[in-house]
Write a protein that holds these residues in place. Structure first.
Motif, PDB file in Angstrom:
ATOM      1  N   GLU A  17      10.052  51.605  26.193  1.00 34.71           N
ATOM      2  CA  GLU A  17      10.488  52.460  25.096  1.00 34.71           C
ATOM      3  C   GLU A  17      11.204  53.705  25.621  1.00 34.71           C
ATOM      4  OE1 GLU A  17       8.605  55.097  21.502  1.00 34.71           O
ATOM      5  OE2 GLU A  17       7.518  53.339  22.192  1.00 34.71           O
ATOM      6  N   HIS A  18      10.695  54.279  26.705  1.00 30.82           N
ATOM      7  CA  HIS A  18      11.328  55.460  27.297  1.00 30.82           C
ATOM      8  C   HIS A  18      12.754  55.138  27.722  1.00 30.82           C
ATOM      9  CE1 HIS A  18      11.629  59.281  29.299  1.00 30.82           C
ATOM     10  NE2 HIS A  18      12.007  58.664  30.406  1.00 30.82           N
ATOM     11  N   TYR A  19      12.967  53.957  28.275  1.00 32.61           N
ATOM     12  CA  TYR A  19      14.299  53.530  28.706  1.00 32.61           C
ATOM     13  C   TYR A  19      15.264  53.491  27.519  1.00 32.61           C
ATOM     14  CZ  TYR A  19      17.985  50.584  30.632  1.00 32.61           C
ATOM     15  OH  TYR A  19      19.191  50.079  31.029  1.00 32.61           O
ATOM     16  N   VAL A  20      14.824  52.991  26.399  1.00 27.64           N
ATOM     17  CA  VAL A  20      15.664  52.930  25.200  1.00 27.64           C
ATOM     18  C   VAL A  20      16.000  54.347  24.741  1.00 27.64           C
ATOM     19  CG1 VAL A  20      15.759  52.231  22.790  1.00 27.64           C
ATOM     20  CG2 VAL A  20      14.798  50.684  24.505  1.00 27.64           C
ATOM     21  N   ASP A  21      15.029  55.235  24.726  1.00 28.23           N
ATOM     22  CA  ASP A  21      15.271  56.618  24.330  1.00 28.23           C
ATOM     23  C   ASP A  21      16.297  57.274  25.248  1.00 28.23           C
ATOM     24  OD1 ASP A  21      13.438  56.382  22.294  1.00 28.23           O
ATOM     25  OD2 ASP A  21      11.807  57.290  23.434  1.00 28.23           O
ATOM     26  N   ARG A  22      16.181  57.031  26.535  1.00 21.69           N
ATOM     27  CA  ARG A  22      17.107  57.603  27.523  1.00 21.69           C
ATOM     28  C   ARG A  22      18.524  57.084  27.263  1.00 21.69           C
ATOM     29  NH1 ARG A  22      17.433  59.713  32.804  1.00 21.69           N
ATOM     30  NH2 ARG A  22      19.132  58.771  33.986  1.00 21.69           N
ATOM     31  N   GLU A  23      18.659  55.797  27.051  1.00 23.87           N
ATOM     32  CA  GLU A  23      19.978  55.210  26.802  1.00 23.87           C
ATOM     33  C   GLU A  23      20.590  55.751  25.502  1.00 23.87           C
ATOM     34  OE1 GLU A  23      21.818  53.284  28.867  1.00 23.87           O
ATOM     35  OE2 GLU A  23      20.209  53.750  30.265  1.00 23.87           O
ATOM     36  N   TYR A  24      19.768  55.950  24.499  1.00 24.60           N
ATOM     37  CA  TYR A  24      20.243  56.505  23.230  1.00 24.60           C
ATOM     38  C   TYR A  24      20.784  57.921  23.434  1.00 24.60           C
ATOM     39  CZ  TYR A  24      20.342  58.226  18.472  1.00 24.60           C
ATOM     40  OH  TYR A  24      20.749  58.781  17.293  1.00 24.60           O
ATOM     41  N   MET A  25      20.015  58.736  24.167  1.00 26.55           N
ATOM     42  CA  MET A  25      20.448  60.110  24.428  1.00 26.55           C
ATOM     43  C   MET A  25      21.725  60.139  25.250  1.00 26.55           C
ATOM     44  SD  MET A  25      16.987  62.359  24.926  1.00 26.55           S
ATOM     45  CE  MET A  25      16.077  61.222  25.965  1.00 26.55           C
ATOM     46  N   ILE A  26      21.833  59.266  26.241  1.00 28.61           N
ATOM     47  CA  ILE A  26      23.041  59.203  27.068  1.00 28.61           C
ATOM     48  C   ILE A  26      24.246  58.833  26.210  1.00 28.61           C
ATOM     49  CG2 ILE A  26      24.198  57.866  28.879  1.00 28.61           C
ATOM     50  CD1 ILE A  26      21.481  57.857  30.373  1.00 28.61           C
TER      51      ILE A  26
END
Length: 50
Positions: A2-11
């Motif tokens: 889930e953290h990976y998805v959040d990071r990609e969204y922010m990027i």
């Protein structure tokens, strides 16, 4: 994961707003990405409130 998805969204959001390559953000630490993302959200909210 889930953290990976959040990071990609922010990027993706940062890249769109700043017109900069996502690669620039992918090389940053998580905290730096979060700080930049939050600053953009605060600026947008402030502009909207005016």
């Amino acid at each position: 994961m889930e953290h990976y998805v959040d990071r990609e969204y922010m990027i993706a959001a940062l890249s769109e707003v700043t017109n900069m390559s996502p690669i620039i953000y992918e090389n940053m630490e998580d905290e730096e990405i979060e700080t930049k993302y939050e600053a953009i959200i605060i600026n947008e909210a402030t502009d909207y409130a005016k």
